[in-house]
Write a protein that holds these residues in place. Structure first.
Motif, PDB file in Angstrom:
ATOM      1  N   CYS A   1       0.849  -1.191   0.000  1.00  0.00           N
ATOM      2  CA  CYS A   1       0.000   0.000   0.000  1.00  0.00           C
ATOM      3  C   CYS A   1       0.884   1.239   0.000  1.00  0.00           C
ATOM      4  CB  CYS A   1      -0.887  -0.006   1.234  1.00  0.00           C
ATOM      5  SG  CYS A   1      -1.743   1.549   1.491  1.00  0.00           S
TER       6      CYS A   1
ATOM      7  N   GLY B   1       0.068   4.070   1.016  1.00  0.00           N
ATOM      8  CA  GLY B   1      -0.206   4.886   2.198  1.00  0.00           C
ATOM      9  C   GLY B   1       0.469   4.350   3.437  1.00  0.00           C
ATOM     10  N   CYS B   2       0.284   3.074   3.738  1.00  0.00           N
ATOM     11  CA  CYS B   2       0.788   2.527   4.994  1.00  0.00           C
ATOM     12  C   CYS B   2       1.849   1.448   4.804  1.00  0.00           C
ATOM     13  CB  CYS B   2      -0.376   1.979   5.822  1.00  0.00           C
ATOM     14  SG  CYS B   2      -1.202   0.588   5.036  1.00  0.00           S
TER      15      CYS B   2
ATOM     16  N   CYS C   1      -4.539   0.291   0.181  1.00  0.00           N
ATOM     17  CA  CYS C   1      -5.345  -0.748   0.808  1.00  0.00           C
ATOM     18  C   CYS C   1      -6.714  -0.160   1.168  1.00  0.00           C
ATOM     19  CB  CYS C   1      -4.647  -1.295   2.055  1.00  0.00           C
ATOM     20  SG  CYS C   1      -4.607  -0.163   3.443  1.00  0.00           S
TER      21      CYS C   1
ATOM     22  N   CYS D   1      -6.706   2.583   3.805  1.00  0.00           N
ATOM     23  CA  CYS D   1      -6.171   3.877   3.381  1.00  0.00           C
ATOM     24  C   CYS D   1      -7.133   4.574   2.416  1.00  0.00           C
ATOM     25  CB  CYS D   1      -4.797   3.703   2.748  1.00  0.00           C
ATOM     26  SG  CYS D   1      -3.513   3.366   3.977  1.00  0.00           S
TER      27      CYS D   1
HETATM   28 ZN   LIG Z   1      -2.767   1.273   3.512  1.00  0.00          ZN
END
Ligand SMILES: [Zn+2]
Ligand SMILES: [Zn+2]
Length: 136
Positions: free
Chosen positions: A6, A8-9, A22, A25
């Motif tokens: 992902c 984002g994370c 994901c 996110c």
């Molecule tokens: Zn994520």
């Protein structure tokens, strides 16, 4: 289905096209989007920097939403975007109205052309040429 990290994370998730984020996110981003939308409604003259800082969203992300035509700015807004084709000031999307029309015409013209040349080509000549070639 492929597995990706992902953006984002960094967690692994099942990627099925589109935004490489994901589900968690994407939901978070959607919350941000709603917050930014509301913020802009209450503060239509806020600058891009202010919107970014007040909502903890990157300027890039805000511009991305505008390019996707999910967000738009008012005429009075200090936030401006440039047409990707001619650089004119626009309020949403990627192109100004003028370029949208031109690009649209170009596109439909390009689609029409190949089929036009195909039907214009006389089949008979092709056959004759082949016959002559065989005779020689
Ligand atoms: Zn994520
Ligand atoms: Zn333009």
């Amino acid at each position: 289905m492929e597995v990706r990290n992902c953006k984002g994370c960094g967690r692994l998730f099942n990627y099925n096209g589109g935004t490489p984020l994901c589900a968690g996110c994407i939901a978070k981003l959607e919350d941000k989007f709603q917050a930014v939308k509301e913020f802009l409604r209450d503060n239509p003259n806020a600058s891009l920097k202010t919107v970014s800082e007040e909502n903890d969203v990157s300027v890039k992300q805000i511009k991305q939403w505008v390019r996707e035509e999910r967000l738009s700015f008012t005429e009075e807004s200090q936030i401006t975007l440039e047409c990707e084709n001619c650089g004119a000031k626009i309020l949403t999307g990627r192109f100004c109205e003028k370029c949208k029309t031109v690009l649209h015409n170009d596109l439909s013209g390009a689609i029409r052309k190949p089929s036009g040349t195909l039907t214009a080509k006389p089949k008979d000549n092709h056959g004759k040429d082949r016959m002559r070639y065989l005779d020689n």
